[in-house]
Enzyme design. Structure first.
Site, PDB file in Angstrom:
ATOM      1  CG  ASP A   8       5.649  -0.793  11.348  1.00  0.00           C
ATOM      2  OD1 ASP A   8       4.835  -0.336  12.178  1.00  0.00           O
ATOM      3  OD2 ASP A   8       6.315  -0.066  10.581  1.00  0.00           O
ATOM      4  CG  HIS A   9       8.892  -0.992  14.741  1.00  0.00           C
ATOM      5  ND1 HIS A   9       9.069  -1.403  13.428  1.00  0.00           N
ATOM      6  CD2 HIS A   9       9.407   0.261  14.804  1.00  0.00           C
ATOM      7  CE1 HIS A   9       9.684  -0.446  12.753  1.00  0.00           C
ATOM      8  NE2 HIS A   9       9.892   0.575  13.554  1.00  0.00           N
ATOM      9  CB  CYS A  67       3.295   1.044   9.299  1.00  0.00           C
ATOM     10  SG  CYS A  67       2.807   2.245   8.040  1.00  0.00           S
ATOM     11  N   GLY A  68       3.584   3.128  11.320  1.00  0.00           N
ATOM     12  CA  GLY A  68       3.606   4.397  12.048  1.00  0.00           C
ATOM     13  C   GLY A  68       2.552   5.366  11.548  1.00  0.00           C
ATOM     14  CB  THR A  69       2.239   7.320   8.558  1.00  0.00           C
ATOM     15  OG1 THR A  69       2.830   6.431   7.585  1.00  0.00           O
ATOM     16  CG2 THR A  69       3.304   8.206   9.178  1.00  0.00           C
ATOM     17  N   GLY A  70       0.620   4.459   8.578  1.00  0.00           N
ATOM     18  CA  GLY A  70      -0.315   3.705   7.728  1.00  0.00           C
ATOM     19  C   GLY A  70       0.018   3.843   6.251  1.00  0.00           C
ATOM     20  CG  HIS A 100     -18.194   5.666  -2.850  1.00  0.00           C
ATOM     21  ND1 HIS A 100     -18.106   7.001  -3.139  1.00  0.00           N
ATOM     22  CD2 HIS A 100     -19.501   5.447  -2.533  1.00  0.00           C
ATOM     23  CE1 HIS A 100     -19.303   7.574  -3.031  1.00  0.00           C
ATOM     24  NE2 HIS A 100     -20.158   6.642  -2.644  1.00  0.00           N
ATOM     25  NE  ARG A 134     -21.693   7.024  -8.633  1.00  0.00           N
ATOM     26  CZ  ARG A 134     -22.410   6.980  -7.507  1.00  0.00           C
ATOM     27  NH1 ARG A 134     -23.404   6.116  -7.384  1.00  0.00           N
ATOM     28  NH2 ARG A 134     -22.134   7.787  -6.489  1.00  0.00           N
ATOM     29  CG  HIS A 135     -19.194   3.187  -6.311  1.00  0.00           C
ATOM     30  ND1 HIS A 135     -18.567   4.406  -6.433  1.00  0.00           N
ATOM     31  CD2 HIS A 135     -20.414   3.432  -5.783  1.00  0.00           C
ATOM     32  CE1 HIS A 135     -19.366   5.355  -5.985  1.00  0.00           C
ATOM     33  NE2 HIS A 135     -20.499   4.798  -5.575  1.00  0.00           N
ATOM     34  NE  ARG A 138     -16.912   5.992 -11.014  1.00  0.00           N
ATOM     35  CZ  ARG A 138     -17.829   6.756 -10.458  1.00  0.00           C
ATOM     36  NH1 ARG A 138     -18.044   6.735  -9.161  1.00  0.00           N
ATOM     37  NH2 ARG A 138     -18.558   7.567 -11.208  1.00  0.00           N
TER      38      ARG A 138
HETATM   39  C1  RB5 Z   1       8.836   2.958  10.855  1.00  0.00           C
HETATM   40  O1  RB5 Z   1       9.643   3.778  11.638  1.00  0.00           O
HETATM   41  C2  RB5 Z   1       7.931   3.792   9.954  1.00  0.00           C
HETATM   42  O2  RB5 Z   1       8.674   4.306   8.893  1.00  0.00           O
HETATM   43  C3  RB5 Z   1       6.774   2.976   9.457  1.00  0.00           C
HETATM   44  O3  RB5 Z   1       6.062   2.494  10.557  1.00  0.00           O
HETATM   45  C4  RB5 Z   1       5.746   3.687   8.596  1.00  0.00           C
HETATM   46  O4  RB5 Z   1       5.280   4.839   9.204  1.00  0.00           O
HETATM   47  C5  RB5 Z   1       6.085   3.863   7.190  1.00  0.00           C
HETATM   48  O5  RB5 Z   1       5.245   4.289   6.352  1.00  0.00           O
END
Ligand code: RB5
Length: 146
Positions: A8-9, A67-70, A100, A134-135, A138
């Site tokens: 995303d952005h 994304c911002g945090t993934g 794994h 084993r993985h 799972r």
């Molecule tokens: C977008 O601002 C942000 O929420 C998105 O990139 C992401 O971090 C969400 O999990």
């Protein structure tokens, strides 16, 4: 090997750096699924879907999503059958994601991960072998959960 890449952005800038990095490797073909600028706010589930469908339809072997945090984009990708998206933060988690979990998508955050760590994670994830055994038992238990 063909790899899809989508963000995303919030991770557009990092995605562009990674597209350039992967394009230097002659054995890798990159399929850039967008987004295409960082000024336009977009919804990460749309880009998770593009990457997941590219894998499901065998257009690519695996994908990298951001994304911002993934967090959001990995949650969204994991809603698709056959997708194992691993949100990673360092070389160790990237290694384990393949060894794994046989992750077919590597996820990380554009606002939390720098390009050098991202390159390390990509290299180790691509070059690590899935241990199976084993993985696999799972992974089999995760199919058709209700
Ligand atoms: C977008 O601002 C942000 O929420 C998105 O990139 C992401 O971090 C969400 O999990």
């Amino acid at each position: 090997m063909k790899i899809a890449i989508a963000s995303d952005h919030g991770a557009y800038a990092l995605k562009q750096q990674i597209v350039n990095y992967l394009s230097e490797n002659k054995e890798i073909e990159v399929l850039d699924l967008g987004t295409n600028d960082e000024k336009t706010s977009v919804d990460y589930p749309d880009f998770a879907k593009k990457a997941a469908l590219a894998i499901q339809n065998k257009i690519v072997d695996c994908a990298i999503i951001m994304c911002g945090t993934g967090i959001g984009i990995s949650i969204a990708a994991n809603k698709f059958k056959g997708i194992r998206a691993a949100l990673c933060h360092d070389a160790y988690t990237a290694q384990m994601a393949k060894q794994h979990n046989n992750a077919n998508i590597l996820a990380f955050g554009g606002r939390t991960t720098g390009i050098e760590i991202a390159k390390q994670m990509i290299d180790i994830w691509l070059n690590t072998k899935y241990e199976a055994g084993r993985h696999q038992l799972r992974l089999d238990k995760m199919i058709d959960n209700v």
